[in-house]
Design a protein around this motif. Structure first.
Motif, PDB file in Angstrom:
ATOM      1  N   CYS A  53       0.833  -1.209   0.000  1.00 34.26           N
ATOM      2  CA  CYS A  53       0.000   0.000   0.000  1.00 34.26           C
ATOM      3  C   CYS A  53       0.868   1.261   0.000  1.00 34.26           C
ATOM      4  N   VAL A  54       0.899   1.946  -1.124  1.00 38.13           N
ATOM      5  CA  VAL A  54       1.726   3.142  -1.283  1.00 38.13           C
ATOM      6  C   VAL A  54       1.280   4.251  -0.334  1.00 38.13           C
ATOM      7  N   TYR A  55      -0.023   4.472  -0.222  1.00 37.93           N
ATOM      8  CA  TYR A  55      -0.506   5.538   0.665  1.00 37.93           C
ATOM      9  C   TYR A  55      -0.281   5.210   2.136  1.00 37.93           C
ATOM     10  N   CYS A  56      -0.312   3.947   2.491  1.00 33.77           N
ATOM     11  CA  CYS A  56       0.009   3.542   3.873  1.00 33.77           C
ATOM     12  C   CYS A  56       1.445   3.926   4.197  1.00 33.77           C
ATOM     13  N   LYS A  57       2.349   3.636   3.280  1.00 33.58           N
ATOM     14  CA  LYS A  57       3.762   3.971   3.476  1.00 33.58           C
ATOM     15  C   LYS A  57       3.955   5.481   3.579  1.00 33.58           C
ATOM     16  N   LYS A  58       3.223   6.218   2.745  1.00 29.43           N
ATOM     17  CA  LYS A  58       3.329   7.675   2.754  1.00 29.43           C
ATOM     18  C   LYS A  58       2.819   8.251   4.077  1.00 29.43           C
ATOM     19  N   ILE A  59       1.727   7.723   4.597  1.00 32.69           N
ATOM     20  CA  ILE A  59       1.201   8.174   5.894  1.00 32.69           C
ATOM     21  C   ILE A  59       2.220   7.886   6.995  1.00 32.69           C
ATOM     22  N   LYS A  60       2.773   6.680   6.996  1.00 36.67           N
ATOM     23  CA  LYS A  60       3.763   6.328   8.021  1.00 36.67           C
ATOM     24  C   LYS A  60       4.985   7.231   7.935  1.00 36.67           C
ATOM     25  N   ARG A  61       5.425   7.527   6.721  1.00 32.22           N
ATOM     26  CA  ARG A  61       6.645   8.316   6.513  1.00 32.22           C
ATOM     27  C   ARG A  61       6.420   9.810   6.760  1.00 32.22           C
ATOM     28  N   GLU A  62       5.292  10.356   6.277  1.00 35.64           N
ATOM     29  CA  GLU A  62       5.099  11.802   6.310  1.00 35.64           C
ATOM     30  C   GLU A  62       4.198  12.305   7.428  1.00 35.64           C
ATOM     31  N   ILE A  63       3.276  11.491   7.902  1.00 33.05           N
ATOM     32  CA  ILE A  63       2.309  11.955   8.897  1.00 33.05           C
ATOM     33  C   ILE A  63       2.673  11.462  10.293  1.00 33.05           C
ATOM     34  N   LYS A  66       5.445  13.412  12.348  1.00 34.21           N
ATOM     35  CA  LYS A  66       5.261  14.809  12.761  1.00 34.21           C
ATOM     36  C   LYS A  66       5.157  14.881  14.287  1.00 34.21           C
ATOM     37  N   LYS A  67       5.889  15.807  14.873  1.00 42.19           N
ATOM     38  CA  LYS A  67       5.931  15.930  16.330  1.00 42.19           C
ATOM     39  C   LYS A  67       4.551  16.158  16.944  1.00 42.19           C
ATOM     40  N   GLU A  68       3.713  16.976  16.275  1.00 43.54           N
ATOM     41  CA  GLU A  68       2.378  17.258  16.820  1.00 43.54           C
ATOM     42  C   GLU A  68       1.514  15.998  16.834  1.00 43.54           C
ATOM     43  N   VAL A  69       1.626  15.203  15.785  1.00 40.60           N
ATOM     44  CA  VAL A  69       0.859  13.957  15.683  1.00 40.60           C
ATOM     45  C   VAL A  69       1.333  12.972  16.741  1.00 40.60           C
ATOM     46  N   SER A 125     -10.545  -1.784   1.470  1.00 43.41           N
ATOM     47  CA  SER A 125      -9.522  -0.935   0.859  1.00 43.41           C
ATOM     48  C   SER A 125      -8.605  -0.339   1.920  1.00 43.41           C
ATOM     49  N   LEU A 126      -7.435   0.036   1.475  1.00 43.63           N
ATOM     50  CA  LEU A 126      -6.423   0.647   2.331  1.00 43.63           C
ATOM     51  C   LEU A 126      -6.017   1.987   1.752  1.00 43.63           C
ATOM     52  N   PHE A 143     -10.826   6.079   4.914  1.00 43.65           N
ATOM     53  CA  PHE A 143     -10.287   5.138   3.935  1.00 43.65           C
ATOM     54  C   PHE A 143      -9.554   5.872   2.822  1.00 43.65           C
ATOM     55  N   GLU A 144      -8.721   6.815   3.206  1.00 50.48           N
ATOM     56  CA  GLU A 144      -7.976   7.584   2.219  1.00 50.48           C
ATOM     57  C   GLU A 144      -6.746   8.186   2.875  1.00 50.48           C
ATOM     58  N   TYR A 145      -5.877   8.738   2.055  1.00 47.41           N
ATOM     59  CA  TYR A 145      -4.710   9.456   2.548  1.00 47.41           C
ATOM     60  C   TYR A 145      -5.179  10.734   3.231  1.00 47.41           C
ATOM     61  N   TYR A 146      -4.480  11.170   4.267  1.00 49.21           N
ATOM     62  CA  TYR A 146      -4.809  12.417   4.945  1.00 49.21           C
ATOM     63  C   TYR A 146      -3.531  13.148   5.307  1.00 49.21           C
ATOM     64  N   THR A 147      -3.658  14.439   5.489  1.00 54.15           N
ATOM     65  CA  THR A 147      -2.531  15.264   5.912  1.00 54.15           C
ATOM     66  C   THR A 147      -2.454  15.241   7.436  1.00 54.15           C
ATOM     67  N   SER A 148      -1.363  15.752   7.984  1.00 57.47           N
ATOM     68  CA  SER A 148      -1.243  15.796   9.434  1.00 57.47           C
ATOM     69  C   SER A 148      -2.269  16.757  10.033  1.00 57.47           C
ATOM     70  N   SER A 149      -2.549  17.878   9.358  1.00 58.99           N
ATOM     71  CA  SER A 149      -3.553  18.812   9.886  1.00 58.99           C
ATOM     72  C   SER A 149      -4.941  18.179   9.875  1.00 58.99           C
ATOM     73  N   ARG A 150      -5.267  17.422   8.838  1.00 59.92           N
ATOM     74  CA  ARG A 150      -6.567  16.729   8.787  1.00 59.92           C
ATOM     75  C   ARG A 150      -6.646  15.670   9.888  1.00 59.92           C
ATOM     76  N   LEU A 151      -5.576  14.942  10.096  1.00 60.62           N
ATOM     77  CA  LEU A 151      -5.561  13.918  11.149  1.00 60.62           C
ATOM     78  C   LEU A 151      -5.734  14.575  12.520  1.00 60.62           C
ATOM     79  N   LEU A 152      -5.054  15.671  12.767  1.00 62.22           N
ATOM     80  CA  LEU A 152      -5.184  16.344  14.052  1.00 62.22           C
ATOM     81  C   LEU A 152      -6.604  16.863  14.271  1.00 62.22           C
ATOM     82  N   GLU A 153      -7.264  17.289  13.198  1.00 58.75           N
ATOM     83  CA  GLU A 153      -8.680  17.684  13.290  1.00 58.75           C
ATOM     84  C   GLU A 153      -9.537  16.482  13.721  1.00 58.75           C
TER      85      GLU A 153
END
Length: 156
Positions: A53-63, A66-69, A125-126, A143-153
């Motif tokens: 899962c490419v988006y799973c890897k991206k979430i783990k790597r980029e989101i 993040k220190k706030e997350v 789906s992942l 069930f989608e990619y999210y940004t750190s600001s969206r996750l914090l919301e």
């Protein structure tokens, strides 16, 4: 002597063992989660992933870096990350969960993500992210990619 050397290295680079732990999400296993919920109920964050899962890897790597997350997870949530293709037998809440699909399918999905992260009328789906309350009731499914600001919301 070895302890003094390790302490010196951590001190020199501005890190202590405590600081190092704050730099990562405290992921728990299912058995650790069950024990933690019995000891002190808290909301739960579940992240279902797969190696492909490419988006799973991206979430783990980029989101999840993040220190706030990290701070929000480690202070207010119990967090579990699970590979949906795991062949492990998981005991949780007095029940046994396995990956029955793995016996007949190359990318079989484990029973736990199928139970918790399936959507009616849609294929599994992942990435699949779930937020649960202190009583382990699902509050939100994403069930989608999210940004750190969206996750914090979502975590508010």
């Amino acid at each position: 002597m070895k302890n003094i050397l390790l302490f010196s290295i951590f001190f020199y680079y501005g890190m202590s063992p405590v600081t190092a732990q704050k730099d990562k999400i405290n992921w728990q296993t299912w058995s650790e989660l069950e024990a933690s919920l019995k000891k002190e109920p808290k909301p739960v964050f579940l992240f279902f992933e797969a190696d492909w899962c490419v988006y799973c890897k991206k979430i783990k790597r980029e989101i999840f870096t993040k220190k706030e997350v990290i701070a929000k997870f480690n202070s207010a949530y119990y967090s579990v990350k699970m590979n949906v293709e795991s062949r492990d037998t998981i005991y949780f809440d007095g029940m046994t969960f396995t990956n029955e699909q793995a016996k007949t399918q190359r990318h079989g999905v484990h029973q736990l993500p199928l139970l918790l992260a399936s959507r009616e009328g849609k294929a599994f789906s992942l990435p699949a992210t779930l937020l649960l309350d202190k009583s382990f009731n699902v509050q939100q499914r994403v069930f989608e990619y999210y940004t750190s600001s969206r996750l914090l919301e979502l975590l508010q």
